[in-house]
Write a protein that holds these residues in place. Sequence first.
Motif, PDB file in Angstrom:
ATOM      1  N   ALA A 127      13.593   3.345  36.474  1.00  0.00           N
ATOM      2  CA  ALA A 127      12.420   3.324  37.351  1.00  0.00           C
ATOM      3  C   ALA A 127      11.577   4.552  37.043  1.00  0.00           C
ATOM      4  CB  ALA A 127      12.848   3.332  38.815  1.00  0.00           C
ATOM      5  N   TRP A 128      10.323   4.328  36.678  1.00  0.00           N
ATOM      6  CA  TRP A 128       9.430   5.391  36.218  1.00  0.00           C
ATOM      7  C   TRP A 128       8.199   5.484  37.109  1.00  0.00           C
ATOM      8  CZ3 TRP A 128      10.785   7.884  31.499  1.00  0.00           C
ATOM      9  CH2 TRP A 128      11.803   7.248  30.759  1.00  0.00           C
ATOM     10  N   LEU A 129       7.718   6.698  37.317  1.00  0.00           N
ATOM     11  CA  LEU A 129       6.460   6.915  38.022  1.00  0.00           C
ATOM     12  C   LEU A 129       5.451   7.521  37.060  1.00  0.00           C
ATOM     13  CD1 LEU A 129       7.635   8.464  41.415  1.00  0.00           C
ATOM     14  CD2 LEU A 129       6.699   6.166  41.050  1.00  0.00           C
ATOM     15  N   MET A 130       4.196   7.061  37.130  1.00  0.00           N
ATOM     16  CA  MET A 130       3.171   7.657  36.304  1.00  0.00           C
ATOM     17  C   MET A 130       2.978   9.110  36.740  1.00  0.00           C
ATOM     18  SD  MET A 130      -0.824   6.657  35.618  1.00  0.00           S
ATOM     19  CE  MET A 130      -0.465   5.006  35.024  1.00  0.00           C
ATOM     20  N   SER A 131       3.135  10.027  35.796  1.00  0.00           N
ATOM     21  CA  SER A 131       3.062  11.448  36.123  1.00  0.00           C
ATOM     22  C   SER A 131       1.966  12.181  35.366  1.00  0.00           C
ATOM     23  CB  SER A 131       4.404  12.129  35.834  1.00  0.00           C
ATOM     24  OG  SER A 131       4.774  11.963  34.471  1.00  0.00           O
ATOM     25  N   GLY A 132       1.241  11.453  34.530  1.00  0.00           N
ATOM     26  CA  GLY A 132       0.145  12.089  33.803  1.00  0.00           C
ATOM     27  C   GLY A 132      -0.691  11.077  33.052  1.00  0.00           C
ATOM     28  N   GLU A 141      -2.172  15.951  35.062  1.00  0.00           N
ATOM     29  CA  GLU A 141      -0.885  15.668  35.685  1.00  0.00           C
ATOM     30  C   GLU A 141      -1.071  15.020  37.042  1.00  0.00           C
ATOM     31  OE1 GLU A 141       1.568  19.113  35.797  1.00  0.00           O
ATOM     32  OE2 GLU A 141       1.750  19.241  33.612  1.00  0.00           O
ATOM     33  N   ARG A 142      -0.092  14.229  37.431  1.00  0.00           N
ATOM     34  CA  ARG A 142      -0.128  13.538  38.715  1.00  0.00           C
ATOM     35  C   ARG A 142       1.134  13.888  39.506  1.00  0.00           C
ATOM     36  NH1 ARG A 142      -1.114   7.065  39.166  1.00  0.00           N
ATOM     37  NH2 ARG A 142      -3.119   7.747  38.332  1.00  0.00           N
ATOM     38  N   ARG A 146       3.565  12.251  45.876  1.00  0.00           N
ATOM     39  CA  ARG A 146       2.537  11.776  46.796  1.00  0.00           C
ATOM     40  C   ARG A 146       2.794  10.312  47.153  1.00  0.00           C
ATOM     41  NH1 ARG A 146      -3.073  10.885  43.359  1.00  0.00           N
ATOM     42  NH2 ARG A 146      -2.320   9.199  42.017  1.00  0.00           N
ATOM     43  N   PRO A 147       2.282   9.846  48.300  1.00  0.00           N
ATOM     44  CA  PRO A 147       2.558   8.471  48.727  1.00  0.00           C
ATOM     45  C   PRO A 147       1.929   7.398  47.845  1.00  0.00           C
ATOM     46  CG  PRO A 147       1.011   9.538  50.233  1.00  0.00           C
ATOM     47  CD  PRO A 147       1.549  10.605  49.333  1.00  0.00           C
ATOM     48  N   ARG A 148       0.793   7.714  47.206  1.00  0.00           N
ATOM     49  CA  ARG A 148       0.151   6.742  46.314  1.00  0.00           C
ATOM     50  C   ARG A 148       0.904   6.752  44.990  1.00  0.00           C
ATOM     51  NH1 ARG A 148      -1.472   3.750  42.896  1.00  0.00           N
ATOM     52  NH2 ARG A 148      -3.621   3.045  42.521  1.00  0.00           N
ATOM     53  N   LYS A 149       1.535   5.629  44.650  1.00  0.00           N
ATOM     54  CA  LYS A 149       2.408   5.575  43.481  1.00  0.00           C
ATOM     55  C   LYS A 149       2.045   4.412  42.559  1.00  0.00           C
ATOM     56  CE  LYS A 149       6.296   7.299  46.234  1.00  0.00           C
ATOM     57  NZ  LYS A 149       6.226   8.693  45.754  1.00  0.00           N
ATOM     58  N   THR A 150       2.243   4.652  41.276  1.00  0.00           N
ATOM     59  CA  THR A 150       2.278   3.570  40.298  1.00  0.00           C
ATOM     60  C   THR A 150       3.643   3.658  39.634  1.00  0.00           C
ATOM     61  OG1 THR A 150      -0.105   3.699  39.892  1.00  0.00           O
ATOM     62  CG2 THR A 150       1.235   2.537  38.260  1.00  0.00           C
ATOM     63  N   MET A 151       4.449   2.645  39.857  1.00  0.00           N
ATOM     64  CA  MET A 151       5.826   2.646  39.367  1.00  0.00           C
ATOM     65  C   MET A 151       6.028   1.511  38.374  1.00  0.00           C
ATOM     66  SD  MET A 151       9.461   2.588  41.476  1.00  0.00           S
ATOM     67  CE  MET A 151       9.120   1.077  42.402  1.00  0.00           C
ATOM     68  N   PRO A 226      -8.902   2.350  25.831  1.00  0.00           N
ATOM     69  CA  PRO A 226      -7.856   3.234  25.316  1.00  0.00           C
ATOM     70  C   PRO A 226      -7.144   3.940  26.461  1.00  0.00           C
ATOM     71  CG  PRO A 226     -10.024   4.200  24.955  1.00  0.00           C
ATOM     72  CD  PRO A 226     -10.258   2.805  25.438  1.00  0.00           C
ATOM     73  N   LEU A 227      -5.855   4.165  26.293  1.00  0.00           N
ATOM     74  CA  LEU A 227      -5.106   4.866  27.332  1.00  0.00           C
ATOM     75  C   LEU A 227      -4.010   5.727  26.710  1.00  0.00           C
ATOM     76  CD1 LEU A 227      -2.088   3.395  27.727  1.00  0.00           C
ATOM     77  CD2 LEU A 227      -3.455   1.686  28.900  1.00  0.00           C
ATOM     78  N   TYR A 228      -3.676   6.771  27.429  1.00  0.00           N
ATOM     79  CA  TYR A 228      -2.536   7.624  27.095  1.00  0.00           C
ATOM     80  C   TYR A 228      -1.926   8.021  28.429  1.00  0.00           C
ATOM     81  CZ  TYR A 228       0.355  11.125  24.758  1.00  0.00           C
ATOM     82  OH  TYR A 228       1.439  11.837  24.257  1.00  0.00           O
ATOM     83  N   GLU A 229      -0.708   7.547  28.690  1.00  0.00           N
ATOM     84  CA  GLU A 229      -0.046   7.795  29.954  1.00  0.00           C
ATOM     85  C   GLU A 229       1.290   8.488  29.719  1.00  0.00           C
ATOM     86  OE1 GLU A 229      -1.684   3.731  32.147  1.00  0.00           O
ATOM     87  OE2 GLU A 229       0.346   3.807  31.333  1.00  0.00           O
ATOM     88  N   VAL A 230       1.701   9.254  30.735  1.00  0.00           N
ATOM     89  CA  VAL A 230       3.022   9.863  30.744  1.00  0.00           C
ATOM     90  C   VAL A 230       3.748   9.388  31.975  1.00  0.00           C
ATOM     91  CG1 VAL A 230       4.348  12.007  30.757  1.00  0.00           C
ATOM     92  CG2 VAL A 230       2.188  11.897  29.507  1.00  0.00           C
ATOM     93  N   TRP A 231       4.995   8.941  31.800  1.00  0.00           N
ATOM     94  CA  TRP A 231       5.811   8.430  32.896  1.00  0.00           C
ATOM     95  C   TRP A 231       7.081   9.258  33.025  1.00  0.00           C
ATOM     96  CZ3 TRP A 231       4.287   3.911  35.639  1.00  0.00           C
ATOM     97  CH2 TRP A 231       3.157   3.272  35.121  1.00  0.00           C
ATOM     98  N   SER A 232       7.491   9.525  34.268  1.00  0.00           N
ATOM     99  CA  SER A 232       8.708  10.309  34.531  1.00  0.00           C
ATOM    100  C   SER A 232       9.698   9.475  35.325  1.00  0.00           C
ATOM    101  CB  SER A 232       8.363  11.566  35.338  1.00  0.00           C
ATOM    102  OG  SER A 232       7.491  12.404  34.611  1.00  0.00           O
ATOM    103  N   LEU A 233      10.977   9.583  34.962  1.00  0.00           N
ATOM    104  CA  LEU A 233      12.009   8.864  35.689  1.00  0.00           C
ATOM    105  C   LEU A 233      12.074   9.333  37.135  1.00  0.00           C
ATOM    106  CD1 LEU A 233      14.992   8.661  33.173  1.00  0.00           C
ATOM    107  CD2 LEU A 233      13.837   6.715  34.240  1.00  0.00           C
ATOM    108  N   ARG A 234      12.271   8.406  38.054  1.00  0.00           N
ATOM    109  CA  ARG A 234      12.445   8.763  39.461  1.00  0.00           C
ATOM    110  C   ARG A 234      13.821   9.389  39.663  1.00  0.00           C
ATOM    111  NH1 ARG A 234       9.967   4.737  43.879  1.00  0.00           N
ATOM    112  NH2 ARG A 234      10.102   6.720  44.977  1.00  0.00           N
TER     113      ARG A 234
END
Length: 235
Positions: A127-132, A141-142, A146-151, A226-234
């Motif tokens: 399970a990953w949350l968008m962190s950047g 960075e994100r 915070r309560p607003r999440k993209t998982m 175009p996109l570049y995203e960073v995701w972090s494990l919950r």
Amino acid sequence: MRITFLLMALIIGTTVNAQSVIGAWENYETNAQGKQLRHVVIFADGYQVLTTYDAQSGAFVHTNGGLWSLEGNTMTETVEFHSDDASYVGKSVSFEIRLTDTSLQIVGDARVFKRIDDGTPGALSGAWLMSGRKRNGEMQERDTSRPRKTMKILSGTRFQWIAYNTETKQFMGTGGGSYTTENGKYTENIEFFSRDVNRVGASLEFDFELIDGKWHHSGFSSKGDPLYEVWSLRD
């Protein structure tokens, strides 16, 4: 004979205890309108999502999910998002399950879910949350607390993203399907998309890399941006 019996009992007990809900499961049913619905549930470490969509058209029907735990045969789920009824958000429910290597069933529910995978072979199970996100060449960075999440929740072969807010209890959207990770390429095959059913059937390929435990994800969105995203494990 007694030694043999004890050994067999030990082996059977070990097999039962080794069973895990981690991975993806599915069930098909026909509704009152004669349409075949596909129910897919993904369990990652500590988090899960259940989604229903039309098996033929990919039309989105429902999703809900959040945290889960299992003690013995009792599963407890705490809802973080619910596409139909926001009043469920924040509530916990416990129920008994029957679990084998290939099937999962809630006691009292006639539906039996069949295993799709056990969390393999994909490299991004979890399970990953968008962190950047990179914008105009600069990384932003994100705050994942915070309560607003993209998982994104991924099993070994299935993925789903969900946008929601645990404070306002708002559900914003979701999409998902199957995926592969091969030779540094992450490919999504979209099977449902709550905002636009016309996206169903599309395949999107991205470059991916795990850097210090974070998932770096780059390419083009389903809109062609175009996109570049960073995701972090919950946690």
